[in-house]
Design a protein around this motif. Structure first.
Motif, PDB file in Angstrom:
ATOM      1  N   LEU A  28     -12.838 -11.278  -7.926  1.00 16.16           N
ATOM      2  CA  LEU A  28     -13.579 -11.385  -6.659  1.00 16.16           C
ATOM      3  C   LEU A  28     -13.127 -10.306  -5.680  1.00 16.16           C
ATOM      4  CD1 LEU A  28     -13.734 -15.239  -6.010  1.00 16.16           C
ATOM      5  CD2 LEU A  28     -15.647 -13.704  -6.516  1.00 16.16           C
ATOM      6  N   LEU A  29     -11.841  -9.942  -5.743  1.00 15.20           N
ATOM      7  CA  LEU A  29     -11.346  -8.905  -4.833  1.00 15.20           C
ATOM      8  C   LEU A  29     -12.051  -7.583  -5.114  1.00 15.20           C
ATOM      9  CD1 LEU A  29      -9.370  -8.024  -2.590  1.00 15.20           C
ATOM     10  CD2 LEU A  29      -7.713  -7.490  -4.373  1.00 15.20           C
ATOM     11  N   LYS A  30     -12.182  -7.267  -6.396  1.00 13.37           N
ATOM     12  CA  LYS A  30     -12.833  -6.003  -6.758  1.00 13.37           C
ATOM     13  C   LYS A  30     -14.304  -6.017  -6.319  1.00 13.37           C
ATOM     14  CE  LYS A  30     -12.706  -2.447 -10.016  1.00 13.37           C
ATOM     15  NZ  LYS A  30     -12.020  -1.807 -11.057  1.00 13.37           N
ATOM     16  N   THR A  40      -8.197  -9.234   3.352  1.00 17.19           N
ATOM     17  CA  THR A  40      -6.815  -8.802   3.518  1.00 17.19           C
ATOM     18  C   THR A  40      -6.140  -8.854   2.152  1.00 17.19           C
ATOM     19  OG1 THR A  40      -6.908  -9.892   5.646  1.00 17.19           O
ATOM     20  CG2 THR A  40      -4.755  -9.147   4.923  1.00 17.19           C
ATOM     21  N   SER A  41      -5.471  -7.782   1.785  1.00 20.35           N
ATOM     22  CA  SER A  41      -4.852  -7.746   0.450  1.00 20.35           C
ATOM     23  C   SER A  41      -3.593  -6.900   0.514  1.00 20.35           C
ATOM     24  CB  SER A  41      -5.826  -7.172  -0.578  1.00 20.35           C
ATOM     25  OG  SER A  41      -6.284  -5.906  -0.156  1.00 20.35           O
ATOM     26  N   ILE A  42      -2.610  -7.444   1.196  1.00 19.00           N
ATOM     27  CA  ILE A  42      -1.386  -6.683   1.458  1.00 19.00           C
ATOM     28  C   ILE A  42      -0.722  -6.217   0.175  1.00 19.00           C
ATOM     29  CG2 ILE A  42       0.952  -6.886   2.403  1.00 19.00           C
ATOM     30  CD1 ILE A  42      -0.327  -8.941   4.365  1.00 19.00           C
ATOM     31  N   CYS A  43      -0.714  -7.074  -0.851  1.00 13.50           N
ATOM     32  CA  CYS A  43      -0.009  -6.707  -2.084  1.00 13.50           C
ATOM     33  C   CYS A  43      -0.896  -5.862  -2.991  1.00 13.50           C
ATOM     34  CB  CYS A  43       0.504  -7.945  -2.804  1.00 13.50           C
ATOM     35  SG  CYS A  43      -0.801  -8.953  -3.515  1.00 13.50           S
ATOM     36  N   GLY A  44      -2.085  -5.517  -2.520  1.00 13.63           N
ATOM     37  CA  GLY A  44      -2.960  -4.649  -3.300  1.00 13.63           C
ATOM     38  C   GLY A  44      -3.542  -5.343  -4.517  1.00 13.63           C
ATOM     39  N   GLY A  45      -3.520  -6.671  -4.529  1.00 14.12           N
ATOM     40  CA  GLY A  45      -4.135  -7.395  -5.640  1.00 14.12           C
ATOM     41  C   GLY A  45      -3.146  -7.825  -6.703  1.00 14.12           C
ATOM     42  N   ASP A  46      -1.856  -7.772  -6.377  1.00 13.15           N
ATOM     43  CA  ASP A  46      -0.843  -8.168  -7.363  1.00 13.15           C
ATOM     44  C   ASP A  46      -0.607  -9.678  -7.390  1.00 13.15           C
ATOM     45  OD1 ASP A  46      -0.569  -5.608  -8.144  1.00 13.15           O
ATOM     46  OD2 ASP A  46       1.281  -5.206  -7.046  1.00 13.15           O
ATOM     47  N   GLY A  47      -1.188 -10.388  -6.448  1.00 15.07           N
ATOM     48  CA  GLY A  47      -1.125 -11.849  -6.504  1.00 15.07           C
ATOM     49  C   GLY A  47       0.098 -12.463  -5.872  1.00 15.07           C
ATOM     50  N   TYR A  48       0.801 -11.727  -5.014  1.00 14.74           N
ATOM     51  CA  TYR A  48       1.968 -12.372  -4.425  1.00 14.74           C
ATOM     52  C   TYR A  48       1.959 -12.444  -2.899  1.00 14.74           C
ATOM     53  CZ  TYR A  48       3.879  -7.626  -4.016  1.00 14.74           C
ATOM     54  OH  TYR A  48       4.062  -6.300  -3.722  1.00 14.74           O
ATOM     55  N   CYS A  49       0.961 -11.858  -2.237  1.00 14.19           N
ATOM     56  CA  CYS A  49       0.972 -11.954  -0.770  1.00 14.19           C
ATOM     57  C   CYS A  49       0.200 -13.180  -0.279  1.00 14.19           C
ATOM     58  CB  CYS A  49       0.411 -10.690  -0.130  1.00 14.19           C
ATOM     59  SG  CYS A  49      -1.384 -10.519  -0.265  1.00 14.19           S
ATOM     60  N   GLY A  50      -0.729 -13.663  -1.075  1.00 12.72           N
ATOM     61  CA  GLY A  50      -1.477 -14.865  -0.698  1.00 12.72           C
ATOM     62  C   GLY A  50      -2.458 -14.656   0.436  1.00 12.72           C
ATOM     63  N   LYS A  51      -2.802 -13.394   0.745  1.00 16.96           N
ATOM     64  CA  LYS A  51      -3.653 -13.126   1.905  1.00 16.96           C
ATOM     65  C   LYS A  51      -5.139 -13.058   1.560  1.00 16.96           C
ATOM     66  CE  LYS A  51      -0.786 -12.449   5.431  1.00 16.96           C
ATOM     67  NZ  LYS A  51      -0.934 -13.059   6.745  1.00 16.96           N
ATOM     68  N   CYS A  52      -5.479 -13.008   0.285  1.00 16.47           N
ATOM     69  CA  CYS A  52      -6.875 -12.732  -0.084  1.00 16.47           C
ATOM     70  C   CYS A  52      -7.660 -14.013  -0.355  1.00 16.47           C
ATOM     71  CB  CYS A  52      -6.908 -11.813  -1.301  1.00 16.47           C
ATOM     72  SG  CYS A  52      -6.134 -12.553  -2.746  1.00 16.47           S
ATOM     73  N   LYS A  53      -7.310 -15.078   0.365  1.00 17.74           N
ATOM     74  CA  LYS A  53      -7.961 -16.368   0.095  1.00 17.74           C
ATOM     75  C   LYS A  53      -9.438 -16.350   0.476  1.00 17.74           C
ATOM     76  CE  LYS A  53      -3.726 -18.928   0.915  1.00 17.74           C
ATOM     77  NZ  LYS A  53      -2.978 -19.747   1.867  1.00 17.74           N
ATOM     78  N   VAL A  79      -9.510 -20.013  -3.365  1.00 15.89           N
ATOM     79  CA  VAL A  79      -8.883 -19.263  -4.466  1.00 15.89           C
ATOM     80  C   VAL A  79      -8.320 -17.959  -3.922  1.00 15.89           C
ATOM     81  CG1 VAL A  79     -10.437 -20.202  -6.236  1.00 15.89           C
ATOM     82  CG2 VAL A  79     -11.041 -18.059  -5.060  1.00 15.89           C
ATOM     83  N   LEU A  80      -7.432 -17.355  -4.691  1.00 17.60           N
ATOM     84  CA  LEU A  80      -6.994 -15.995  -4.369  1.00 17.60           C
ATOM     85  C   LEU A  80      -8.004 -15.050  -5.016  1.00 17.60           C
ATOM     86  CD1 LEU A  80      -3.123 -16.114  -4.987  1.00 17.60           C
ATOM     87  CD2 LEU A  80      -4.365 -16.351  -2.823  1.00 17.60           C
ATOM     88  N   ALA A  81      -8.653 -14.236  -4.207  1.00 16.41           N
ATOM     89  CA  ALA A  81      -9.725 -13.379  -4.735  1.00 16.41           C
ATOM     90  C   ALA A  81      -9.214 -12.434  -5.815  1.00 16.41           C
ATOM     91  CB  ALA A  81     -10.360 -12.590  -3.592  1.00 16.41           C
ATOM     92  N   CYS A  82      -7.961 -11.987  -5.657  1.00 18.51           N
ATOM     93  CA  CYS A  82      -7.453 -11.006  -6.624  1.00 18.51           C
ATOM     94  C   CYS A  82      -7.094 -11.651  -7.955  1.00 18.51           C
ATOM     95  CB  CYS A  82      -6.251 -10.262  -6.050  1.00 18.51           C
ATOM     96  SG  CYS A  82      -4.772 -11.267  -5.913  1.00 18.51           S
ATOM     97  N   GLN A  83      -6.952 -12.969  -7.961  1.00 16.92           N
ATOM     98  CA  GLN A  83      -6.532 -13.665  -9.182  1.00 16.92           C
ATOM     99  C   GLN A  83      -7.675 -14.481  -9.778  1.00 16.92           C
ATOM    100  OE1 GLN A  83      -3.296 -13.151 -10.406  1.00 16.92           O
ATOM    101  NE2 GLN A  83      -3.437 -11.606  -8.791  1.00 16.92           N
TER     102      GLN A  83
END
Ligand code: FES
Length: 642
Positions: A28-30, A40-53, A79-83
């Motif tokens: 979803l992030l992509k 917001t995607s501080i970790c760039g999509g690595d799944g550890y910042c939790g900002k991309c909800k 959900v986390l968009a990046c995950q």
């Protein structure tokens, strides 16, 4: 699960209504990045910042397990968009806190003040001599006794007005010269541009056009892009505008963006984004002032080294790899059209020079504008944004370093952190009864805490004894301290009456302390290397987005800045845009910027033997060595944990 395998799935984002077709299995992030929806995607999509909800309203998906969602959020389909992989057509709601669509022009007056807060070089410091000028050139038509060719006749006439020992003219102009001169009776407007020691004839037009000449100065920030529209005939700034950098979808800091571009072969996409932002700003300014884009003949820009690489589509990959090398620090003037900037197609683009991979032209602009390179006494310049760049020196020497302070003071990496926009807590004071007195930007309901509010929060928690000198939240029956999902947290805004709960967690505090420690350690490396004591520093200049709202007292209290009298700490606003504007008005200023960049000695902190020790010492409030902070020593000693 999916009934039949689809070739493409349509993902629609609410409330924007933007939709995009993506292959099944895309995240979803992509999808959001591709369609231009900001997450917001501080970790760039690595799944550890939790900002991309985001909230899934419809459709099938597959999410990787994560501890960053509460059971309640999971029940509500957050959900986390990046995950999260797209498995069917989907409808997804982007919650408000993301609060930003790409390419959004910041009409919010509070945010717009960021574009207007710019230091100015005092008038008269540099002679008014724009890099691109229009000259009114009136020549005598040739005669039998004066048979000089048109082109040479033009050069002779230009040299009567300006110093131009070396000149060049493009073939297209030469091809039109004969006709143009005869039609105008040898009375023309000539646009000339300086390219180092060479003066280029850029355009020849009818004589009356010489009074119409505009330029745009740009500050290419990692978070915000700022543009000023300038009238080159009288040096007046006509209008200013700012927008978020839409590359932000690919990571909050530029290192993440470089990694993203490398992994996804997305360098063109990165360039398109920043050029799109710039064009958006220019069109907005030009249409507001009813200016034809063809009349913009100059663009100057300052920014960190990575942003300059992105806009020029230079390869930035070596910036993040040892030994951290830029493709170019001194970029020659090029046509703005070559990178896609939509102004006069022969307009010139000038980038201010950078010093190193992590000391960009925005910092050189800061030194140019503060004029610390002319002063007898020692000055310290600190630009605290995504990185913390510091420069120390005077008229004889300049040393500089960049700490990867992290974007904590820009509101990233902090649970309720946000950028300086409407609703952001920009000031905070903890009263004796434990309640908080806050001021939000725009005086609206608090939506989060921006950098200056975070600085206040850290300082207030410390001086009120709520955290100890290591930053640990103390469990001493303070009703605002409570156990949260991630350990202890301090409640700043209580929920209810339409207010959302806002708190700061232990992890947030740790991030902020790491950021301030990085900046102070960089300052210490420079002062120790040059044997400069705090008392020797005449003035500290603070610049950058963070500096705009900075409470200088708190910056000293938490140990981010040296303990010198507060009247010696001066806020200088956005010096990057001020520097870009200064050079477009004065050719000499660009030469001076090049001298500054050449004369700065760069300290690479990662390989500096003392940096890590300094960093560890600075991870206390205000510091392990209280003798460095005499003005708050007594206060600090009262805080338990000292
Ligand atoms: S957790 Fe998704 S971008 Fe960081």
């Amino acid at each position: 699960m999916v009934q039949e395998k689809k070739k493409k799935c349509t993902v629609c984002f609410e409330p924007s209504g933007l939709c995009i077709d993506v292959p099944p299995g895309s995240t979803l992030l992509k999808a959001a990045q591709q369609v231009g929806v900001y997450l917001t995607s501080i970790c760039g999509g690595d799944g550890y910042c939790g900002k991309c909800k985001v909230i899934v309203d419809e459709g099938q998906f597959e999410s990787r397990p994560t501890t960053l969602l509460t059971p309640e959020e999971m029940r509500e389909n957050v959900v986390l968009a990046c995950q999260t992989k797209v498995l069917s057509d989907m409808v997804v709601t982007v919650p408000k806190p993301h609060a930003l669509e790409t390419s959004q022009i910041l009409l919010d007056t509070d945010t717009q003040r960021f574009s207007q807060l710019a230091a100015e070089v005092p008038e008269g410091v540099f002679e008014f001599e724009p890099l691109v000028q229009k000259l009114h050139v009136k020549m005598s038509p040739p005669t039998v006794s004066d048979n000089t060719a048109d082109h040479e006749r033009l050069y002779l006439a230009i040299r009567k007005q300006i110093d131009a020992p070396i000149m060049q003219t493009g073939c297209r102009i030469l091809q039109n010269l004969s006709k143009m001169f005869r039609e105008s009776d040898y009375d023309v407007s000539v646009t000339i541009g300086r390219r180092g020691g060479t003066t280029e004839v850029i355009e020849i037009e009818p004589a009356e056009r010489y009074r119409t000449n505009y330029a745009v100065a740009l500050d290419l920030g990692t978070t915000t892009v700022v543009a000023h529209l300038v009238d080159l005939t009288n040096a007046n700034t006509l209008d200013t505008e700012a927008t978020y950098n839409s590359q932000i979808n690919f990571g909050e800091d530029y290192i993440r963006r470089i990694i993203y571009a490398e992994q996804n072969d997305a360098f063109d996409e990165m360039q398109n984004r920043i050029v799109h932002d710039v064009n958006n700003l220019i069109v907005t300014l030009a249409s507001r002032k009813r200016i034809d884009l063809q009349d913009i003949t100059t663009v100057t820009c300052a920014g960190n080294t990575a942003m300059i690489h992105f806009i020029l589509n230079l390869d930035p990959t070596q910036i993040r790899k040892e030994p951290y090398i830029a493709s170019a620090g001194f970029v020659p003037p090029i046509r703005a059209a070559e990178v896609g900037i939509q102004v006069n197609k022969r307009a010139l683009l000038y980038c201010l020079p950078s010093v190193a991979a992590y000391i960009g032209s925005d910092i050189v602009a800061g030194i140019l504008v503060t004029r610390m390179y002319t002063k007898d006494g020692v000055s310290l310049f600190a630009d605290i944004g995504t990185n913390g760049e510091v420069v120390l020196g005077n008229k004889d020497w300049l040393v500089c370093a960049s700490s990867s302070a992290g974007p904590a003071f820009e509101g990233s990496g902090v649970k309720h952190g946000m950028r300086a926009g409407a609703g952001a807590i920009e000031k905070l004071q903890i009263r004796r009864d434990g309640s908080s007195q806050i001021k939000t930007i725009g005086d609206g309901r608090p939506a989060g805490i921006c950098g200056s509010g975070l600085l206040d929060t850290l300082g207030e928690l410390f001086i009120n004894g709520i955290i100890d000198r290591t930053g640990r939240i103390k469990q001493n029956h303070n009703p605002r301290v409570r156990e949260g999902e991630d350990g202890l947290q301090y409640q700043i805004i209580q929920p209810g009456n339409g207010y959302q709960e806002i708190f700061i967690t232990q992890a947030d505090i740790d991030n902020l302390i790491r950021s301030k420690a990085g900046v102070f350690a960089a300052i210490r490396v420079l002062t120790e290397s040059t044997q400069i004591k705090p008392d020797d520093i005449d003035i500290i200049y603070l610049a950058g987005g963070f500096g705009n709202y900075l409470n200088t007292k708190q910056a000293v209290t938490i140990g981010m800045l040296p303990d010198i009298p507060l009247e010696k700490i001066q806020y200088v606003g956005n010096t990057s845009i001020a520097g870009a504007k200064t050079v477009l008005l004065a050719r000499k200023a660009l030469e001076t910027a090049e001298d500054i960049a050449n004369n700065m000695t760069y300290f690479d902190l990662m390989s500096h033997p003392g940096y890590m020790d300094e960093f560890i010492r600075a991870k206390f409030l205000p510091h392990t060595d209280l003798s460095l902070f005499p003005s708050i020593k007594a206060q600090a000693k009262q805080v338990k944990g000292s």
